[in-house]
Motif scaffolding. Structure first.
Motif, PDB file in Angstrom:
ATOM      1  N   ALA B 257       0.812  -1.215   0.000  1.00 42.19           N
ATOM      2  CA  ALA B 257       0.000   0.000   0.000  1.00 42.19           C
ATOM      3  C   ALA B 257       0.845   1.265   0.000  1.00 42.19           C
ATOM      4  CB  ALA B 257      -0.935  -0.012   1.203  1.00 42.19           C
ATOM      5  N   TYR B 258       2.062   1.154   0.519  1.00 44.92           N
ATOM      6  CA  TYR B 258       2.864   2.367   0.629  1.00 44.92           C
ATOM      7  C   TYR B 258       4.099   2.386  -0.244  1.00 44.92           C
ATOM      8  CZ  TYR B 258      -0.054   3.862   4.489  1.00 44.92           C
ATOM      9  OH  TYR B 258      -1.108   4.265   5.251  1.00 44.92           O
ATOM     10  N   LEU B 259       4.549   1.205  -0.659  1.00 52.74           N
ATOM     11  CA  LEU B 259       5.769   1.148  -1.448  1.00 52.74           C
ATOM     12  C   LEU B 259       5.513   0.400  -2.741  1.00 52.74           C
ATOM     13  CD1 LEU B 259       8.176   0.020   1.374  1.00 52.74           C
ATOM     14  CD2 LEU B 259       8.167   2.264   0.314  1.00 52.74           C
ATOM     15  N   PRO B 260       6.416   0.545  -3.712  1.00 56.28           N
ATOM     16  CA  PRO B 260       6.282  -0.267  -4.919  1.00 56.28           C
ATOM     17  C   PRO B 260       6.246  -1.751  -4.563  1.00 56.28           C
ATOM     18  CG  PRO B 260       7.978   1.378  -5.228  1.00 56.28           C
ATOM     19  CD  PRO B 260       7.521   1.513  -3.814  1.00 56.28           C
ATOM     20  N   SER B 261       5.413  -2.504  -5.258  1.00 53.89           N
ATOM     21  CA  SER B 261       5.181  -3.905  -4.923  1.00 53.89           C
ATOM     22  C   SER B 261       6.439  -4.742  -4.840  1.00 53.89           C
ATOM     23  CB  SER B 261       4.256  -4.550  -5.954  1.00 53.89           C
ATOM     24  OG  SER B 261       3.013  -3.932  -5.941  1.00 53.89           O
ATOM     25  N   LEU B 262       7.459  -4.311  -5.549  1.00 52.01           N
ATOM     26  CA  LEU B 262       8.683  -5.098  -5.583  1.00 52.01           C
ATOM     27  C   LEU B 262       9.299  -5.277  -4.211  1.00 52.01           C
ATOM     28  CD1 LEU B 262       9.373  -6.184  -8.214  1.00 52.01           C
ATOM     29  CD2 LEU B 262      11.020  -4.370  -8.579  1.00 52.01           C
ATOM     30  N   TYR B 263       9.023  -4.359  -3.301  1.00 55.54           N
ATOM     31  CA  TYR B 263       9.642  -4.425  -1.977  1.00 55.54           C
ATOM     32  C   TYR B 263       8.986  -5.425  -1.060  1.00 55.54           C
ATOM     33  CZ  TYR B 263      12.362  -0.356  -3.141  1.00 55.54           C
ATOM     34  OH  TYR B 263      13.245   0.494  -3.734  1.00 55.54           O
ATOM     35  N   ARG B 264       7.852  -5.952  -1.507  1.00 58.98           N
ATOM     36  CA  ARG B 264       7.107  -6.821  -0.597  1.00 58.98           C
ATOM     37  C   ARG B 264       7.917  -8.039  -0.201  1.00 58.98           C
ATOM     38  NH1 ARG B 264       2.329 -10.121  -2.746  1.00 58.98           N
ATOM     39  NH2 ARG B 264       4.068 -11.555  -2.920  1.00 58.98           N
ATOM     40  N   ASP B 265       8.522  -8.687  -1.213  1.00 58.93           N
ATOM     41  CA  ASP B 265       9.344  -9.864  -0.915  1.00 58.93           C
ATOM     42  C   ASP B 265      10.508  -9.498  -0.029  1.00 58.93           C
ATOM     43  OD1 ASP B 265       9.225 -11.982  -3.873  1.00 58.93           O
ATOM     44  OD2 ASP B 265       7.993 -11.853  -2.072  1.00 58.93           O
ATOM     45  N   PHE B 266      11.063  -8.328  -0.287  1.00 58.43           N
ATOM     46  CA  PHE B 266      12.194  -7.865   0.503  1.00 58.43           C
ATOM     47  C   PHE B 266      11.815  -7.833   1.977  1.00 58.43           C
ATOM     48  CE2 PHE B 266      16.078  -5.874   1.325  1.00 58.43           C
ATOM     49  CZ  PHE B 266      15.880  -4.794   2.161  1.00 58.43           C
ATOM     50  N   PHE B 267      10.656  -7.304   2.285  1.00 54.84           N
ATOM     51  CA  PHE B 267      10.239  -7.227   3.675  1.00 54.84           C
ATOM     52  C   PHE B 267       9.880  -8.575   4.258  1.00 54.84           C
ATOM     53  CE2 PHE B 267      10.461  -2.988   5.132  1.00 54.84           C
ATOM     54  CZ  PHE B 267      10.422  -2.194   3.998  1.00 54.84           C
ATOM     55  N   SER B 268       9.143  -9.390   3.485  1.00 54.90           N
ATOM     56  CA  SER B 268       8.762 -10.702   4.016  1.00 54.90           C
ATOM     57  C   SER B 268       9.994 -11.526   4.330  1.00 54.90           C
ATOM     58  CB  SER B 268       7.913 -11.484   3.014  1.00 54.90           C
ATOM     59  OG  SER B 268       6.947 -10.686   2.448  1.00 54.90           O
ATOM     60  N   PHE B 269      10.916 -11.598   3.385  1.00 56.11           N
ATOM     61  CA  PHE B 269      12.077 -12.448   3.605  1.00 56.11           C
ATOM     62  C   PHE B 269      13.083 -11.824   4.546  1.00 56.11           C
ATOM     63  CE2 PHE B 269      11.046 -16.036   1.288  1.00 56.11           C
ATOM     64  CZ  PHE B 269      10.356 -15.651   0.158  1.00 56.11           C
ATOM     65  N   GLY B 270      13.147 -10.499   4.541  1.00 55.10           N
ATOM     66  CA  GLY B 270      14.019  -9.819   5.489  1.00 55.10           C
ATOM     67  C   GLY B 270      13.564 -10.115   6.907  1.00 55.10           C
ATOM     68  N   LEU B 271      12.260  -9.996   7.104  1.00 50.05           N
ATOM     69  CA  LEU B 271      11.673 -10.294   8.409  1.00 50.05           C
ATOM     70  C   LEU B 271      12.004 -11.720   8.817  1.00 50.05           C
ATOM     71  CD1 LEU B 271       9.828  -9.011  10.528  1.00 50.05           C
ATOM     72  CD2 LEU B 271       7.879  -9.951   9.312  1.00 50.05           C
ATOM     73  N   LEU B 272      11.888 -12.611   7.830  1.00 49.89           N
ATOM     74  CA  LEU B 272      12.170 -14.009   8.067  1.00 49.89           C
ATOM     75  C   LEU B 272      13.601 -14.208   8.563  1.00 49.89           C
ATOM     76  CD1 LEU B 272      11.151 -16.883   7.767  1.00 49.89           C
ATOM     77  CD2 LEU B 272      11.935 -16.859   5.439  1.00 49.89           C
ATOM     78  N   MET B 273      14.541 -13.589   7.863  1.00 49.83           N
ATOM     79  CA  MET B 273      15.936 -13.771   8.241  1.00 49.83           C
ATOM     80  C   MET B 273      16.227 -13.183   9.613  1.00 49.83           C
ATOM     81  SD  MET B 273      18.396 -13.642   4.975  1.00 49.83           S
ATOM     82  CE  MET B 273      19.639 -14.488   5.911  1.00 49.83           C
ATOM     83  N   ILE B 274      15.660 -12.024   9.872  1.00 56.10           N
ATOM     84  CA  ILE B 274      15.866 -11.411  11.182  1.00 56.10           C
ATOM     85  C   ILE B 274      15.320 -12.325  12.267  1.00 56.10           C
ATOM     86  CG2 ILE B 274      15.191  -9.494  12.670  1.00 56.10           C
ATOM     87  CD1 ILE B 274      15.167  -7.733  10.209  1.00 56.10           C
ATOM     88  N   MET B 275      14.139 -12.859  12.016  1.00 61.05           N
ATOM     89  CA  MET B 275      13.517 -13.762  12.963  1.00 61.05           C
ATOM     90  C   MET B 275      14.407 -14.967  13.221  1.00 61.05           C
ATOM     91  SD  MET B 275      11.013 -13.895  14.810  1.00 61.05           S
ATOM     92  CE  MET B 275       9.277 -13.748  14.835  1.00 61.05           C
ATOM     93  N   LEU B 276      14.946 -15.518  12.136  1.00 55.52           N
ATOM     94  CA  LEU B 276      15.781 -16.706  12.278  1.00 55.52           C
ATOM     95  C   LEU B 276      17.038 -16.419  13.070  1.00 55.52           C
ATOM     96  CD1 LEU B 276      15.487 -18.419   8.829  1.00 55.52           C
ATOM     97  CD2 LEU B 276      14.908 -19.398  11.038  1.00 55.52           C
ATOM     98  N   MET B 277      17.557 -15.223  12.868  1.00 58.76           N
ATOM     99  CA  MET B 277      18.801 -14.929  13.570  1.00 58.76           C
ATOM    100  C   MET B 277      18.561 -14.532  15.012  1.00 58.76           C
ATOM    101  SD  MET B 277      21.271 -13.285  10.723  1.00 58.76           S
ATOM    102  CE  MET B 277      20.298 -11.939  10.134  1.00 58.76           C
ATOM    103  N   ALA B 278      17.483 -13.805  15.229  1.00 60.87           N
ATOM    104  CA  ALA B 278      17.237 -13.308  16.578  1.00 60.87           C
ATOM    105  C   ALA B 278      16.467 -14.293  17.436  1.00 60.87           C
ATOM    106  CB  ALA B 278      16.482 -11.985  16.497  1.00 60.87           C
ATOM    107  N   ARG B 279      15.497 -14.957  16.839  1.00 62.85           N
ATOM    108  CA  ARG B 279      14.635 -15.802  17.639  1.00 62.85           C
ATOM    109  C   ARG B 279      14.141 -16.955  16.775  1.00 62.85           C
ATOM    110  NH1 ARG B 279      11.078 -14.918  22.325  1.00 62.85           N
ATOM    111  NH2 ARG B 279       9.528 -16.578  22.178  1.00 62.85           N
ATOM    112  N   PRO B 280      15.021 -17.934  16.552  1.00 61.79           N
ATOM    113  CA  PRO B 280      14.723 -18.996  15.585  1.00 61.79           C
ATOM    114  C   PRO B 280      13.482 -19.794  15.927  1.00 61.79           C
ATOM    115  CG  PRO B 280      16.942 -19.245  16.475  1.00 61.79           C
ATOM    116  CD  PRO B 280      16.324 -18.115  17.202  1.00 61.79           C
ATOM    117  N   THR B 281      13.088 -19.751  17.177  1.00 61.43           N
ATOM    118  CA  THR B 281      11.925 -20.554  17.526  1.00 61.43           C
ATOM    119  C   THR B 281      10.629 -19.829  17.197  1.00 61.43           C
ATOM    120  OG1 THR B 281      12.150 -19.682  19.745  1.00 61.43           O
ATOM    121  CG2 THR B 281      13.027 -21.871  19.341  1.00 61.43           C
ATOM    122  N   GLY B 282      10.776 -18.630  16.642  1.00 61.84           N
ATOM    123  CA  GLY B 282       9.568 -17.930  16.241  1.00 61.84           C
ATOM    124  C   GLY B 282       8.909 -17.229  17.411  1.00 61.84           C
ATOM    125  N   LEU B 283       7.797 -16.629  17.128  1.00 64.98           N
ATOM    126  CA  LEU B 283       7.143 -15.843  18.169  1.00 64.98           C
ATOM    127  C   LEU B 283       6.656 -16.695  19.321  1.00 64.98           C
ATOM    128  CD1 LEU B 283       5.193 -13.457  15.831  1.00 64.98           C
ATOM    129  CD2 LEU B 283       7.016 -12.812  17.386  1.00 64.98           C
TER     130      LEU B 283
END
Lengths: 399, 292, 304
Positions: B257-283
């Motif tokens: 809604a706020y950025l060009p659609s191309l960034y969507r994957d960037f955020f989803s997978f970025g979030l994923l990697m951060i999650m894996l590194m910081a808290r691999p067991t998930g929320l």
């Protein structure tokens, strides 16, 4: 067991190519090949191209054939139709096979833009350049829409709906009729290069000349189902014009969501989605969409061919099938205007003559108008017409 | 502000489909420590079986959905029986590979029937929407929310209150102990698989009716989303998957809604990697020892 | 002839990709980033020969080096994660790399237009081979020369102490750590090696196809690498070679099943894993091969 697959494959292929060393004229045919998509994703385009060629071949053969070296010979595509399955490495390998083992005069295809860029990339880049080890084989593409393909090699030709030529005339008229248009948003398929390429080299400059500002450009994903956020964003931006550069499913999904949220720009222009599928899936939501086409099914000759095509292919012909049909006739004209000998030994020389003849195409009667080869690039210039979707049908638009 | 809220609402409701996908994944992975990579195609199969029934046999939607769920339950059991049961105890990559094989076969079969074109899934409520507190709620989303919540509650009830459900939890804790206690591990494994696939089928149908147009590419897309959801929410945690699914839906919606659609994957997978590194067991996942 | 040679080139490049996956799997890790590393090598090498005008023999190692560094950095950060999590993390990394290339533009203007990577438009005109008069035969020779080198490297690695350390980490990390091996360093080394090898394959691919798109290097490419090794055999580098060769050439010799090709492939995958979970060339086959070579010598008392 597995150890023997590779050596035996090589031996088999060597044997197969050895058998090709007899004169072609004796066969009563002129050898042409096709690299198509017969299985897997993209097969609907592949079917169009293959059947366009087949219908043309049947017509030509029934009318007697092609005149070569004073005799009438037939086209026989069948033994030289190969399936690349949209795999780039396969397409390159098969092109070499057609050129060197099968010794065809010319090749139609490949079907997808990606393959075309790579296959054209392995062709010789400058005529007569002895250092360049590229292939020297005329290839005619009838389905790739990516711009710049006609400039890659003197051996690579294209009889496709090349929008960069057709739009310059049509789009301004449409904009003037629907205007005033000051802003535009673009939606394209992010996983393909077609959209960005069109935007950068064709639509970008055109819009700039018309004084239209592009306020957003979104590359949607292949499997995207939910367009609510995208349309929400577009409603906020409220552009006068929406440009869709993608396959029909992206177009349909965008328009359905637009209808749902009440997004109604003054003009919805599309590229790359002229097909019945768009209307079938979009239904009422795609009414009023406009696009440019080089194929008009209502022209009598086109309608006749479309009927034969439907029988042969089982689906309606679209511009890909039409372009392919024309392409075989174009080749026939080029063959007959060059002095070919059509033997196994003369293949290279014949190809050179054919290449030169193809460059000279002028005033050739295509399905809906005359076709000329562009003076400086290897794209054909065809008659374009603007169509709009009216009452669930593609209709010719007049200002 | 209301624009943002609308996107969050839409994203959260659509994200319930992701939640269902994640829950189905977690049922199998959390319980039996086995990954089912054919799950994406099962979801696709569910959508198309329902589509075929609705379009060609004029079946009412509810019935078609249930039939699709039943059919996919059977498919799930076949996959479990042929691809997973025989290799229990083999190295950890074996189930990945056999289920990839199964997904390839399943996809090919459906492509042969339905080709790769896009199919229209007609529904009566395609454009229906209602207004709640100044925001628009579309009926297909409402259906997604309703069905998902019902299923999640039912599942929770099954796992915590029924005998089978408790047996399955016992299996998740310690398979051998469960076996020793007389639990029929084989039968329950099949049952859980069937259940997970039925859930997936329903997720597929829900996605199909809310987007009106489906193609056979639905499977691989959903598989990828499933991965993201279970990592976000936590492996083995069902409420975690629910949370992860909704979160993913919101992130995707707001990004586009706020950025060009191309960034969507960037955020989803970025979030994923951060999650894996910081808290691999998930929320909400269980703590797992990282160092082998 | 050129047709057969083209097939050999493609097979060779696929084998290199498979070997890169094997390198990582030899320490027991599953990586889904091989496709991305393949892509990094492709873009880097192509950039060197087009934009920077460097020769091929320089471009290929540069691509490898870059990927090796990326691999080392990534590995250091991610390798404390367990198997499945690590795989997902590499998958996410692969997708991020793809998004990166979708936005990466670095071109120079030439008489024939801009040359270089152009984001979503891809990277066109990688014409080094044709411009320098390379024939198909010569390129195929290059691919297989590189392969021979890799073959030697992997064979040496197999019998070296490093190789034994790899195997120990693969078989049981806890024990390996207990005997004093730095398991993380070993895993990172393997991952870096795998990245470098993948990049080498990518650089070759770039010059073969003359055109690159970010989408060519996503997880589909990584899965391809995985399947070559999984079917060929995960316990030895020979498995990667056999798997890649077999799976690249089989579609060619089985034209009749073209239409059902994917179903055949899926069935093959399931059947191989069911009946030979560690691949076609598993430990049993290795033992058999070794005995074949030893049958000339005195009876071998050291059982493997």
């Amino acid at each position: 067991m597995r150890k023997w697959i590779l050596p035996s494959a090589i031996v088999a292929m060597a044997l197969a190519s050895a058998g090709a060393a007899h004169a072609f004229m004796d066969e009563g045919t002129v050898r042409v090949g096709h690299i198509g998509i017969l299985t897997g994703p993209g097969v609907d385009y592949g079917t169009q191209v293959l059947n366009g060629l087949k219908v043309a071949q049947d017509e030509i053969n029934q009318a007697g054939g092609v005149t070569v070296a004073g005799k009438k010979v037939k086209f026989d595509l069948a033994p030289y139709v190969y399936d690349s399955a949209r795999n780039v490495a396969q397409a390159i390998a098969l092109t070499r096979k057609l050129a060197l083992s099968d010794k065809v005069l010319a090749v139609f295809g490949p079907v997808s833009s990606n393959e075309a860029v790579s296959v054209f990339g392995v062709l010789q880049r400058k005529l007569g350049d002895s250092v360049d080890t590229g292939l020297q084989l005329p290839i005619m593409n009838t389905s790739a829409m990516r711009d710049g393909l006609g400039e890659m090699s003197p051996w690579a030709f294209r009889n496709a709906t090349v929008e960069q030529f057709l739009l310059a005339e049509s789009l301004p008229k449409v904009i003037a009729a629907r205007g005033p248009i000051k802003t535009a948003s673009v939606v394209y398929l992010g996983s393909e290069d077609y959209g960005p390429a069109m935007l950068k080299s064709v639509y970008g400059p055109l819009l700039e000349k018309q004084g239209i500002q592009v306020v957003s450009a979104d590359g949607v994903h292949e499997g995207d189902r939910d367009y609510s956020a995208l349309i929400g964003k577009l409603m906020r931006l409220n552009p006068d014009m929406l440009i869709l550069l993608a396959r029909y499913d992206v177009g349909a999904k965008t328009m359905i969501e637009a209808k749902r949220q009440g997004f109604t720009p003054k003009l919805v222009w599309a590229s790359g989605m002229i097909s019945q599928e768009l209307i079938k899936t979009g239904r009422a939501a795609v009414e009023g969409m406009m696009m440019v086409s080089s194929y008009d099914a209502t022209v009598p000759r086109a309608a006749e061919v479309a009927k034969k095509f439907k029988v042969a292919a089982g689906v309606e012909m679209n511009e890909f099938g039409a372009n392919s049909y024309e392409a075989l006739y174009l080749l026939k004209a080029a063959i007959e205007s060059s002095d070919l000998r059509n033997t196994a030994e003369s293949v290279e020389e014949d190809r050179r003559k054919l290449q030169a003849a193809l460059r000279q195409i002028k005033g050739f009667p295509g399905l809906i108008g005359n076709i000329d080869m562009h003076p400086s690039v290897n794209d054909t210039i065809k008659q374009g017409l603007v169509v709009t979707i009216r009452n669930g049908q593609f209709d010719v638009w007049k200002p | 502000m209301s624009f943002l809220l609308q996107q969050i609402l839409n994203g959260a409701m659509y994200g319930c489909t992701y939640a269902l996908v994640g829950i189905g994944f977690n049922l199998v992975f959390g319980v039996m420590n086995m990954i089912n990579l054919a799950y994406g195609e099962v979801i696709m199969a569910g959508a198309f079986i329902a589509l075929a029934l609705v379009v060609f046999l004029d079946t009412p939607l509810l019935l078609a959905g249930l039939a699709a769920a039943a059919a996919c339950a059977v498919i799930g059991m076949i996959v479990e029986w042929t691809c997973l049961r025989p290799i229990r105890g083999a190295h950890y990559m074996a189930p990945l590979l056999t289920t990839i094989g199964a997904s390839i076969i399943l996809l090919e079969i459906f492509i042969k029937i339905f080709s790769t074109e896009e199919w229209l899934f007609p529904t009566a409520f395609e454009f229906s929407q209602i207004k709640v507190a100044g925001l628009t709620v579309r009926v297909p989303y409402l259906i997604i929310l309703g069905v998902s919540l019902t299923l999640m509650i039912a599942l929770h009830f099954w796992i915590t209150r029924t005998q089978n459900g408790r047996a399955v939890r016992a299996m998740a804790e310690n398979v051998d102990a469960a076996r020793l206690m007389g639990i029929n591990v084989d039968a329950l494994t099949s049952l859980t698989f069937a259940l997970a696939c039925a859930l997936g089928a329903i997720a597929g149908v829900l996605i199909a009716i809310s987007s009106s147009i489906v193609s056979t590419t639905l499977g691989s897309e959903m598989l990828l989303k499933g991965f993201v959801v279970i990592v976000l929410g936590g492996l083995g945690s069902i409420p975690g998957a629910a949370l992860g699914g909704v979160l993913l839906g919101i992130v995707e919606g707001v990004t586009v809604a706020y950025l060009p659609s191309l960034y969507r994957d960037f955020f989803s997978f970025g979030l994923l990697m951060i999650m894996l590194m910081a808290r691999p067991t998930g929320l909400m996942g269980k703590r797992i020892a990282e160092r082998a | 002839m050129d047709y057969a040679l083209t097939l050999l080139s493609t097979t060779g490049i696929n084998i290199i990709l498979a070997l890169s996956m094997y390198a990582v799997m030899s320490t027991g890790q599953l990586s889904l980033a091989q496709g991305a590393m393949f892509g990094i090598g492709a873009y880097a090498a192509a950039w060197c020969t087009t934009v920077a005008g460097l020769p091929l023999w320089f471009a290929l190692p540069v691509g490898s080096a870059i990927a090796a560094l990326v691999g080392a950095a990534l590995g250091a950060v991610l390798l404390r994660l367990k198997h499945f999590y690590f795989a997902i993390a590499t998958l996410a990394f692969g997708e991020l790399v793809r998004v990166f290339f979708l936005n990466f533009e670095w071109t120079v203007e030439t008489s024939s237009g801009p040359i270089g990577p152009r984001g979503q438009l891809g990277f066109q005109k990688i014409y080094y081979l044709a411009e320098h008069g390379w024939t198909v035969a010569q390129f195929t020779g290059l691919v297989w020369a590189i392969l021979a080198g890799l073959f030697a490297i992997f064979a040496l690695l197999d019998v070296s102490r490093m190789g034994s350390a790899f195997k120990m980490v693969r078989d049981d990390e806890v024990v390996a750590a207990a005997v004093g091996l730095n398991t993380t360093a070993i895993k990172v080394t393997a991952f870096s090696l795998g990245s470098a090898v993948a990049a080498l394959g990518g650089g070759l691919y770039a010059h073969f196809a003359t055109f690159l798109l970010p989408g060519y290097f996503g997880f589909a490419r990584s899965f391809e690498a995985l399947i070559y090794v999984a079917i060929g055999g995960i316990d030895t580098f020979l498995g990667a070679i056999v798997g890649a060769a077999f799976l690249t050439l089989i579609p060619e010799s089985a034209r009749i099943v073209q239409d059902y090709r994917m179903i055949v492939f899926g069935l093959l995958l399931i059947l191989v894993v069911l009946f030979r979970p560690r691949g076609v060339i598993d430990r049993g086959t290795l033992r058999w091969l070794r005995q074949l070579f030893r049958s000339r010598h005195a009876p071998d008392l050291a059982r493997l």
